[in-house]
Design an enzyme around this catalytic site. Structure first.
Site, PDB file in Angstrom:
ATOM      1  N   PRO A   1      -0.527   4.949  -6.020  1.00  0.00           N
ATOM      2  CA  PRO A   1       0.215   6.205  -6.115  1.00  0.00           C
ATOM      3  C   PRO A   1       0.985   6.393  -4.815  1.00  0.00           C
ATOM      4  O   PRO A   1       0.393   6.311  -3.725  1.00  0.00           O
ATOM      5  CB  PRO A   1      -0.886   7.268  -6.262  1.00  0.00           C
TER       6      PRO A   1
ATOM      7  N   GLN B   1      -2.409  10.367 -11.233  1.00  0.00           N
ATOM      8  CA  GLN B   1      -3.315  10.886 -10.202  1.00  0.00           C
ATOM      9  C   GLN B   1      -3.124  12.389 -10.030  1.00  0.00           C
ATOM     10  O   GLN B   1      -1.993  12.864  -9.927  1.00  0.00           O
ATOM     11  CB  GLN B   1      -3.055  10.201  -8.858  1.00  0.00           C
TER      12      GLN B   1
ATOM     13  N   CYS C   1      -5.917  12.089   0.300  1.00  0.00           N
ATOM     14  CA  CYS C   1      -4.647  12.540   0.891  1.00  0.00           C
ATOM     15  C   CYS C   1      -4.898  13.292   2.201  1.00  0.00           C
ATOM     16  O   CYS C   1      -5.710  14.216   2.250  1.00  0.00           O
ATOM     17  CB  CYS C   1      -3.918  13.450  -0.093  1.00  0.00           C
TER      18      CYS C   1
ATOM     19  N   LYS D   1     -10.033   7.966  -6.034  1.00  0.00           N
ATOM     20  CA  LYS D   1      -9.457   7.228  -4.896  1.00  0.00           C
ATOM     21  C   LYS D   1      -9.914   7.904  -3.608  1.00  0.00           C
ATOM     22  O   LYS D   1      -9.612   9.075  -3.364  1.00  0.00           O
ATOM     23  CB  LYS D   1      -7.929   7.214  -4.986  1.00  0.00           C
TER      24      LYS D   1
ATOM     25  N   ASP E   1      -3.244  -2.229   3.689  1.00  0.00           N
ATOM     26  CA  ASP E   1      -2.677  -3.324   4.477  1.00  0.00           C
ATOM     27  C   ASP E   1      -2.476  -4.630   3.709  1.00  0.00           C
ATOM     28  O   ASP E   1      -2.524  -5.699   4.320  1.00  0.00           O
ATOM     29  CB  ASP E   1      -3.529  -3.593   5.719  1.00  0.00           C
TER      30      ASP E   1
HETATM   31  C1  LIG Z   1       4.970   7.266   1.205  1.00  0.00           C
HETATM   32  C2  LIG Z   1       3.538   7.258   0.769  1.00  0.00           C
HETATM   33  C3  LIG Z   1       3.122   8.100  -0.240  1.00  0.00           C
HETATM   34  C4  LIG Z   1       1.780   8.076  -0.664  1.00  0.00           C
HETATM   35  N1  LIG Z   1       1.403   8.902  -1.685  1.00  0.00           N
HETATM   36  C5  LIG Z   1       0.124   8.845  -2.135  1.00  0.00           C
HETATM   37  C6  LIG Z   1      -0.287   9.617  -3.257  1.00  0.00           C
HETATM   38  O1  LIG Z   1       0.490  10.343  -3.869  1.00  0.00           O
HETATM   39  N2  LIG Z   1      -1.599   9.519  -3.628  1.00  0.00           N
HETATM   40  C7  LIG Z   1      -2.493   8.708  -2.988  1.00  0.00           C
HETATM   41  O2  LIG Z   1      -3.663   8.631  -3.363  1.00  0.00           O
HETATM   42  N3  LIG Z   1      -2.121   7.960  -1.938  1.00  0.00           N
HETATM   43  C8  LIG Z   1      -0.835   8.008  -1.519  1.00  0.00           C
HETATM   44  N4  LIG Z   1      -0.458   7.209  -0.488  1.00  0.00           N
HETATM   45  C9  LIG Z   1      -1.428   6.239   0.060  1.00  0.00           C
HETATM   46  C10 LIG Z   1      -1.284   4.900  -0.669  1.00  0.00           C
HETATM   47  O3  LIG Z   1      -1.555   5.039  -2.046  1.00  0.00           O
HETATM   48  C11 LIG Z   1      -2.222   3.843  -0.067  1.00  0.00           C
HETATM   49  O4  LIG Z   1      -3.544   4.274  -0.237  1.00  0.00           O
HETATM   50  C12 LIG Z   1      -1.966   3.628   1.414  1.00  0.00           C
HETATM   51  O5  LIG Z   1      -0.586   3.548   1.689  1.00  0.00           O
HETATM   52  C13 LIG Z   1      -2.657   2.345   1.905  1.00  0.00           C
HETATM   53  O6  LIG Z   1      -2.213   1.236   1.175  1.00  0.00           O
HETATM   54  P1  LIG Z   1      -1.054   0.237   1.706  1.00  0.00           P
HETATM   55  O7  LIG Z   1      -1.491  -0.264   3.063  1.00  0.00           O
HETATM   56  O8  LIG Z   1      -1.003  -0.845   0.659  1.00  0.00           O
HETATM   57  O9  LIG Z   1       0.195   1.029   1.796  1.00  0.00           O
HETATM   58  C14 LIG Z   1       0.852   7.227  -0.038  1.00  0.00           C
HETATM   59  C15 LIG Z   1       1.275   6.394   0.988  1.00  0.00           C
HETATM   60  C16 LIG Z   1       2.593   6.394   1.396  1.00  0.00           C
HETATM   61  C17 LIG Z   1       3.019   5.460   2.500  1.00  0.00           C
END
Ligand SMILES: Cc1cc2nc3c(=O)[nH]c(=O)nc-3n(C[C@H](O)[C@H](O)[C@H](O)COP(=O)(O)O)c2cc1C
Length: 329
Positions: A16, A70, A100, A139, A202
């Site tokens: 998400p 979500q 969040c 989550k 990551d």
């Molecule tokens: C721009 C942005 C928006 C995000 N929005 C959500 C969200 O709406 N809901 C959520 O559970 N996590 C949200 N996240 C967190 C991501 O889902 C993820 O858990 C986090 O970026 C770590 O994963 P990654 O390293 O693959 O980016 C967001 C992250 C970013 C960078």
């Protein structure tokens, strides 16, 4: 599909992402083999108030399956009502946001704040679970702070309350999005619960996904920022997971086609005015790292005219193509 024990085995999921994981982006991710894509987090309060802006986040299509929606909120009854609305809109799965870190969300007692309140978190999971017949996932983060890592206890609670899977972003609330994700927490959660565990944090390349799977034994991986400008990461992950191939990289002309297809979908979805504004960030992500991209990125970030932006993109890809032919023997 979701009734099978191992429905998530070796899958790669789109995280998400607020402001990003809308229908066009989900469809682009799916075209490269993303197995399950999530909407951005949607306010349970907004849903039950039937706020038009909030309901917009639920926009989907017949091809946008399976869809994870979500929701976030702090009140069990409000979350249950919101879940019923979401189920009626075609969600295959409902995820509860307990990670969040945004101040407004925390202040309302939702998102990562729930990691400090396991009793309320359990009430929410139970209420949502009781309200719908689709699967419910949760989550979470590793914990509130590095001194209070409680993902394992939390995951056990979620399992006891009927969650179908746990998604864990292996950072604490107070890390925000910085520092390194500690994948050992994912490994700990996997050992502690019987439901599938989805590892997150990551994964920037298909190799990272493979490494996370090896190091943590997680059932599936979820990719967030690693998909930006690189939605084909899913194809590479699929190839590595199945042992069928190496990392996948589209050719320059394929990349150009993907950008145009994505932009077109975004325009159909949001209308030209909004799309041209919102697509700019994707243009910057898609071109990052390509030779000569810094000039393109500078120009694109201030351009407002769509045709001029498209012409600039065509010119940019021609110049990269030419450069590539000159460099190659
Ligand atoms: C721009 C942005 C928006 C995000 N929005 C959500 C969200 O709406 N809901 C959520 O559970 N996590 C949200 N996240 C967190 C991501 O889902 C993820 O858990 C986090 O970026 C770590 O994963 P990654 O390293 O693959 O980016 C967001 C992250 C970013 C960078």
């Amino acid at each position: 599909m979701f009734k099978e024990i191992n429905w998530l085995k070796d899958k790669a999921l789109l995280a998400p992402l607020a402001g990003i994981s809308n229908l066009p982006f989900r469809m682009i991710a799916r075209s490269f083999g993303c197995s399950l894509a999530f909407t951005e987090m949607i306010s349970a309060n907004g849903l039950i108030r039937k706020s038009e802006r909030t309901l917009d986040y639920l926009k989907t299509s017949a091809e946008d399956i399976p869809l994870g929606v979500q929701i976030f909120g702090a009140e069990p009854e409000v979350m249950a009502q919101a879940a019923r609305i979401v189920e009626g809109c075609g969600a295959a799965l409902i995820d509860i946001n307990m990670g969040c870190p945004v101040r407004k969300v925390i202040k309302a007692g939702a998102g990562a704040d729930l990691m400090r309140d396991p009793v309320r978190a359990a009430d929410i999971i139970r209420a949502v679970k009781k309200a719908v017949s689709v699967e419910v996932t949760v989550k979470i983060r590793s914990g509130w702070s590095l001194n209070s890592i409680n993902a394992i206890d939390f995951a056990r609670i979620a399992e006891d309350c009927g969650a179908a899977a746990i998604i864990i972003h292996a950072r604490t609330y107070d890390q925000g999005f910085s520092g390194k994700a500690d994948w050992s927490v994912i490994a700990g959660v996997k050992k502690a619960v019987g439901i599938p565990v989805i590892g997150n944090g990551d994964i920037c390349s298909p190799r990272d996904a493979l490494k996370m799977r090896e190091e943590t034994s997680c059932d599936a991986v979820m990719v967030g920022r690693g998909t930006l400008g690189d939605p084909w990461i899913f194809k590479g992950i699929q190839q590595l997971f199945s042992g069928a191939g190496e990392e996948y990289l589209p050719t320059l002309s394929q990349r150009h086609e993907i950008i145009n297809a994505h932009w077109k979908m975004e325009t159909e979805f949001s209308g030209q005015k909004i799309a041209d504004k919102s697509f700019r960030k994707h243009l910057l992500w898609y071109t990052k790292g390509l030779p000569g991209s810094s000039r393109f990125r500078q120009v694109a970030s201030i351009m407002t005219d769509r045709q001029a932006m498209m012409d600039e993109l065509d010119r940019f890809f021609q110049s990269v193509d030419q450069l590539a032919t000159e460099i190659l023997p």
